[in-house]
Scaffold this motif. Structure first.
Motif, PDB file in Angstrom:
ATOM      1  N   UNK A   1       2.563  -5.791   2.186  1.00 12.10           N
ATOM      2  CA  UNK A   1       1.527  -4.868   2.657  1.00 12.10           C
ATOM      3  C   UNK A   1       2.168  -3.677   3.374  1.00 12.10           C
ATOM      4  N   UNK A   2       1.479  -2.559   3.333  1.00 11.94           N
ATOM      5  CA  UNK A   2       1.989  -1.322   3.938  1.00 11.94           C
ATOM      6  C   UNK A   2       1.758  -1.373   5.449  1.00 11.94           C
ATOM      7  N   UNK A   3       2.808  -1.182   6.261  1.00 10.37           N
ATOM      8  CA  UNK A   3       2.657  -1.295   7.713  1.00 10.37           C
ATOM      9  C   UNK A   3       1.805  -0.176   8.303  1.00 10.37           C
ATOM     10  N   UNK A   4       1.008  -0.539   9.311  1.00  9.21           N
ATOM     11  CA  UNK A   4       0.180   0.431  10.022  1.00  9.21           C
ATOM     12  C   UNK A   4       0.435   0.279  11.512  1.00  9.21           C
ATOM     13  N   UNK A  21       4.422  12.561  16.663  1.00 10.39           N
ATOM     14  CA  UNK A  21       5.870  12.469  16.856  1.00 10.39           C
ATOM     15  C   UNK A  21       6.421  11.143  16.352  1.00 10.39           C
ATOM     16  N   UNK A  22       5.690  10.055  16.630  1.00 11.55           N
ATOM     17  CA  UNK A  22       6.136   8.734  16.172  1.00 11.55           C
ATOM     18  C   UNK A  22       6.147   8.695  14.636  1.00 11.55           C
ATOM     19  N   UNK A  28       6.598   8.173   8.477  1.00 10.23           N
ATOM     20  CA  UNK A  28       5.365   7.583   7.969  1.00 10.23           C
ATOM     21  C   UNK A  28       4.274   8.656   7.884  1.00 10.23           C
ATOM     22  N   UNK A  29       3.199   8.341   7.195  1.00 10.10           N
ATOM     23  CA  UNK A  29       2.043   9.230   7.128  1.00 10.10           C
ATOM     24  C   UNK A  29       1.337   9.204   8.479  1.00 10.10           C
ATOM     25  N   UNK A  30       0.537  10.237   8.714  1.00 11.98           N
ATOM     26  CA  UNK A  30      -0.190  10.328   9.976  1.00 11.98           C
ATOM     27  C   UNK A  30      -1.653  10.665   9.693  1.00 11.98           C
ATOM     28  N   UNK A 122       4.367   3.847   5.270  1.00 11.83           N
ATOM     29  CA  UNK A 122       3.614   3.337   6.404  1.00 11.83           C
ATOM     30  C   UNK A 122       2.689   4.404   6.949  1.00 11.83           C
ATOM     31  N   UNK A 123       1.826   4.000   7.890  1.00 11.84           N
ATOM     32  CA  UNK A 123       0.848   4.924   8.463  1.00 11.84           C
ATOM     33  C   UNK A 123       0.791   4.785   9.983  1.00 11.84           C
TER      34      UNK A 123
END
Ligand code: C5P
Length: 219
Positions: A1-4, A21-22, A28-30, A122-123
């Motif tokens: 699974x894609x981490x969030x 910034x993170x 990762x996407x924002x 990731x998101x």
């Protein structure tokens, strides 16, 4: 699974700055979920839609096209193809957003759109209910807080830098009123997820908070 990684908290807690910034550091996407509510609020204004007409606002939610574009400096938001970034930040847009965010059908209409941002690798997403409602299965959840005084001061600096004349006392009053409204509203009241890590950012610099958030993720 894609981490969030979800970052929820009250307005002025710094979640927007920290999340962006993170996301950059992780690659990762924002997703700025508040921008979706603000975008619908702005579109409603353009369409002369009455903020007390829930059915019309729900239709407007489905009809409004929202796209994000990072121009390298900041995240631009396109509403129905027009750049609405600056208009989105106004107090009018914030007030419209908070009115439409209280409509359950609007919230559920935006659910799928928010979940669509979960793309590899990731998101990182910020808002009010990211860890509780939209991504309850997120691997990493943060709840950011800061004292009302500190949040008022941050906002004061932000507005001052833009040449907007405001008073610190007035901003503090507004923030306390918004806190009370957000905590007591019947629909999606602000509350931390049970498994969220709380970080109080009072007295912390941006880099310090970013490091603390990054420390929660596996190296
Ligand atoms: O975070 P921001 O100030 O941009 O959000 C604007 C308004 O949208 C908030 O005051 C809140 O009422 C609503 N909102 C929400 N759920 C989210 C994000 C924002 O209800 N996930």
């Amino acid at each position: 699974t894609i981490p969030v990684l979800t970052i929820d908290g009250p307005s002025g807690s710094g979640k927007g700055t920290i999340s962006r910034l993170v996301a950059q550091r992780l690659g990762w996407h924002y997703l700025d979920s508040g921008a979706l509510y603000r975008a619908v609020g702005v579109a409603a204004g353009w369409g002369d839609i009455d903020l007390s007409d829930p059915a019309a606002l729900v239709r407007c939610t489905f009809d409004t096209e929202i796209a994000f574009r990072d121009d390298g400096k900041e995240l631009r938001v396109l509403v129905n193809g027009s750049d609405a970034t600056d208009e989105l930040r106004t107090e009018t847009a914030g007030a419209a957003a908070s009115a439409i965010a209280a409509i359950p059908e609007v919230r559920s209409a935006l659910k799928a759109r928010q979940r669509a941002f979960r793309q590899p690798p990731g998101l990182v997403t910020d808002g009010r209910d990211m860890g509780t409602v939209i991504f309850p299965d997120a691997a990493h959840k943060v709840f950011l807080t800061a004292s009302a005084e500190e949040r008022a001061e941050r906002r004061y600096k932000q507005l001052n830098d833009k040449g907007v004349s405001v008073t610190l006392a007035g901003l503090l009053r507004e923030i306390l009123a918004r806190d009370a409204r957000d905590a007591s509203r019947a629909v999606a009241p602000l509350r931390p997820a049970d498994d969220a890590v709380h970080i109080d950012t009072t007295g912390l610099g941006i880099d310090e908070v970013v490091d603390r958030v990054l420390a929660l993720l596996p190296a």
